[in-house]
Design a protein around this motif. Structure first.
Motif, short mmCIF file in Angstrom:
data_model
loop_
_atom_site.label_atom_id
_atom_site.label_comp_id
_atom_site.label_asym_id
_atom_site.label_seq_id
_atom_site.Cartn_x
_atom_site.Cartn_y
_atom_site.Cartn_z
N GLY A 91 64.78 2.52 -7.90
CA GLY A 91 65.45 1.64 -6.97
C GLY A 91 66.65 2.27 -6.30
N TRP A 92 67.00 1.71 -5.16
CA TRP A 92 68.13 2.19 -4.36
C TRP A 92 69.24 1.15 -4.38
N GLY A 93 70.49 1.59 -4.37
CA GLY A 93 71.60 0.66 -4.28
C GLY A 93 72.71 0.97 -5.25
N TYR A 94 73.64 0.01 -5.42
CA TYR A 94 74.86 0.19 -6.19
C TYR A 94 74.72 -0.21 -7.67
N SER A 95 73.53 -0.51 -8.09
CA SER A 95 73.32 -0.94 -9.47
C SER A 95 73.60 0.18 -10.46
N ALA A 96 74.00 -0.20 -11.66
CA ALA A 96 74.18 0.76 -12.75
C ALA A 96 72.94 0.84 -13.65
N ASN A 97 71.87 0.21 -13.21
CA ASN A 97 70.62 0.26 -13.99
C ASN A 97 69.91 1.59 -13.78
#
Length: 121
Positions: free
Chosen positions: A101-107
Motif C-alpha cells: 500500500g501507498w500512503g502515510y500509514s505505519a503499517n
C-alpha cells in the motif's frame, strides 16, 4: 516474502548526518513500496518516509521534510534514508519495511529488525 536488514545507525551530534541502508533478500524487492518507520522509547511506531516501487514518488512525515531523503536502488535491492540536520527528537530505532500500500500509514507487510539512531544535544 522478503527479508530486510538495516544498517548505518549510530550516535551523532545534533546537526549531523547519517545514512541508513536497508538491503532486501529475494527477487521481488521492486514489487514493494518501501517505508522507513521509527519508534522512540515509550512512543508508538511512527511513519517517517515512503517511496514508490519505481522510486518516482516519495512522501515524508512533516517533522522530517527538508531534512531526510528516501531513495532506492532496485538493482541493489536497497533502500536508503539520508538524514541531515539531525535533532535529538529524531532519536529512535529506525525500521525499514515493505508493503503493497501507498500512503502515510505505519503499517507494513515485512519489517527489518531495526537500527538505533541516537542524536545527542
Amino acid at each position: 516474502q522478503v527479508q530486510l536488514v538495516e544498517s548505518g545507525g549510530g550516535l551523532v551530534q545534533a546537526g549531523g548526518s547519517l545514512r541508513l541502508s536497508c538491503t532486501a533478500s529475494g527477487r521481488t524487492f521492486s514489487s514493494y513500496v518501501m517505508v522507513w518507520l521509527r519508534q522512540a522509547p515509550g512512543k508508538e511506531r511512527e511513519f517517517v518516509a515512503t517511496i514508490t516501487r519505481s522510486g518516482g514518488s516519495t512522501l515524508y512525515t512533516e517533522s522530517v521534510k527538508g531534512r531526510f531523503t528516501i531513495s532506492r536502488d532496485n538493482a541493489r535491492n536497497t533502500v536508503y534514508l539520508q538524514m541531515d540536520s539531525l535533532k535529538p527528537e529524531d532519536t529512535a530505532v529506525y525500521f525499514c519495511a515493505a508493503r503493497s500500500g501507498w500512503g502515510y500509514s505505519a503499517n507494513y507487510d515485512y519489517r527489518g529488525p531495526g537500527t538505533q539512531v541516537t542524536v545527542s544535544s
